[in-house]
Design a protein around this motif. Structure first.
Motif, PDB file in Angstrom:
ATOM      1  N   ALA A  10      -1.265  -3.571  -5.035  1.00 38.19           N
ATOM      2  CA  ALA A  10      -0.952  -3.833  -3.626  1.00 38.19           C
ATOM      3  C   ALA A  10      -0.131  -2.728  -2.971  1.00 38.19           C
ATOM      4  CB  ALA A  10      -0.210  -5.160  -3.504  1.00 38.19           C
ATOM      5  N   THR A  11       0.154  -1.642  -3.680  1.00 38.06           N
ATOM      6  CA  THR A  11       1.053  -0.628  -3.136  1.00 38.06           C
ATOM      7  C   THR A  11       0.375   0.318  -2.152  1.00 38.06           C
ATOM      8  OG1 THR A  11       0.636   0.761  -5.079  1.00 38.06           O
ATOM      9  CG2 THR A  11       2.594  -0.661  -5.131  1.00 38.06           C
ATOM     10  N   ALA A  12      -0.955   0.281  -2.050  1.00 38.75           N
ATOM     11  CA  ALA A  12      -1.660   1.199  -1.153  1.00 38.75           C
ATOM     12  C   ALA A  12      -3.087   0.703  -0.964  1.00 38.75           C
ATOM     13  CB  ALA A  12      -1.668   2.618  -1.728  1.00 38.75           C
ATOM     14  N   GLY A  13      -3.793   1.337  -0.042  1.00 31.90           N
ATOM     15  CA  GLY A  13      -5.225   1.152   0.107  1.00 31.90           C
ATOM     16  C   GLY A  13      -5.668  -0.275   0.350  1.00 31.90           C
ATOM     17  N   ILE A  14      -6.708  -0.682  -0.355  1.00 37.41           N
ATOM     18  CA  ILE A  14      -7.307  -1.999  -0.164  1.00 37.41           C
ATOM     19  C   ILE A  14      -6.312  -3.116  -0.466  1.00 37.41           C
ATOM     20  CG2 ILE A  14      -9.095  -3.577  -1.014  1.00 37.41           C
ATOM     21  CD1 ILE A  14     -10.848  -1.051  -1.481  1.00 37.41           C
ATOM     22  N   GLY A  15      -5.520  -2.955  -1.513  1.00 38.64           N
ATOM     23  CA  GLY A  15      -4.538  -3.979  -1.866  1.00 38.64           C
ATOM     24  C   GLY A  15      -3.520  -4.200  -0.770  1.00 38.64           C
ATOM     25  N   GLU A  16      -2.999  -3.116  -0.218  1.00 41.69           N
ATOM     26  CA  GLU A  16      -2.019  -3.220   0.864  1.00 41.69           C
ATOM     27  C   GLU A  16      -2.653  -3.833   2.108  1.00 41.69           C
ATOM     28  OE1 GLU A  16       1.191  -0.432   3.330  1.00 41.69           O
ATOM     29  OE2 GLU A  16      -0.225   0.496   1.930  1.00 41.69           O
TER      30      GLU A  16
END
Length: 252
Positions: A10-16
């Motif tokens: 979740a720290t970047a990209g799709i997760g965030e």
């Protein structure tokens, strides 16, 4: 009572992007990733913006003991997970098989396959106990075809495709939905990670066309998750308009 979504990577990209969208839709969140500072910053922003409750777990999905201990140590209320988004994954290198870096191979297999399995093992049992749930596995066009120098990454995403089908069969009796989302070219940190920080080389991957953005995938995941109870979308392939398959992209 608010529903709960657990999002890996979740720290970047799709997760965030998923964290942002699900918070907007009044979900509480369990967010995992390797970078605690980013997780805490994201959690603070979502709490302030959406009044979302957020639990953060900083660990590497490759580490089985870390996965188990972090999840099992969560308070009971956080184990009522409604949606699991298995987003943590990566590619390392782009070399022909004979020149492949063994450490890169281990990283991709341990993250994309074993990490997904470790997380799913714990959370699927929570869902069985709760009598409901929806698992969304983030695959790739690389899980549907093989492209030059993609060998091990493609193999790992083919495994995700197979695991998604297997999960669907095994968990259907428990009323648990299982879906795979397979994106084509998405402009995130993916290529930068693949090329180990070479920003210039990563940028060229997306030159001359409009790639998908992380928000496009998050919106697709939300569509899948928000279908009526009797509807499950098993498998979905999403591409930029300019991309026909893994290797055919029309560039201006």
């Amino acid at each position: 009572m608010a529903k709960i979504a657990l999002i890996t990577g979740a720290t970047a990209g799709i997760g965030e992007a998923c964290a942002e969208l699900f918070a907007r839709e009044n979900y509480n969140l369990v967010l995992t990733g390797r970078r605690l500072d980013r997780l805490e910053k994201l959690a603070g922003r979502l709490n302030k913006k959406h009044n979302t409750e957020v639990a953060v777990c900083a660990f590497d999905v490759r580490d089985r003991e870390q996965v188990i201990s972090n999840f099992e140590n969560l308070p009971a209320k956080w184990k009522k997970v409604d949606v699991l988004i298995n987003n943590a994954g990566l590619s390392q290198g782009l070399d022909p098989i004979q020149n492949g870096n063994l450490d890169d191979w281990d990283t991709m297999i341990d993250t994309n396959i074993k990490g997904l399995l470790y997380v799913s093992k714990v959370v699927s049992n929570w869902m069985i106990a709760n009598g409901k749930g929806h698992i969304v596995n983030i695959g790739s066009i690389a899980g549907k075809e093989v492209y030059p120098n993609g060998n091990v990454y493609c193999a790992s995403k083919h495994a995700v495709d197979a695991l998604n089908k297997g999960m669907r069969i095994d968990l259907v009796q428990h009323g648990i939905k299982v879906t795979a989302i397979h994106p084509g070219a998405v402009e995130t940190e993916f290529s930068e990670v693949r090329f180990k920080g070479d920003k210039e080389r990563a940028k060229k991957v997306y030159d001359g066309f409009d790639p998908l953005m992380a928000e496009d995938i998050a919106e697709t995941i939300w569509f899948v998750v928000s279908r009526p109870k009797h509807v499950n979308i098993n498998d979905l392939l999403i591409m930029p308009t300019a991309q026909a398959n893994a290797t055919t992209i029309v560039r201006k």
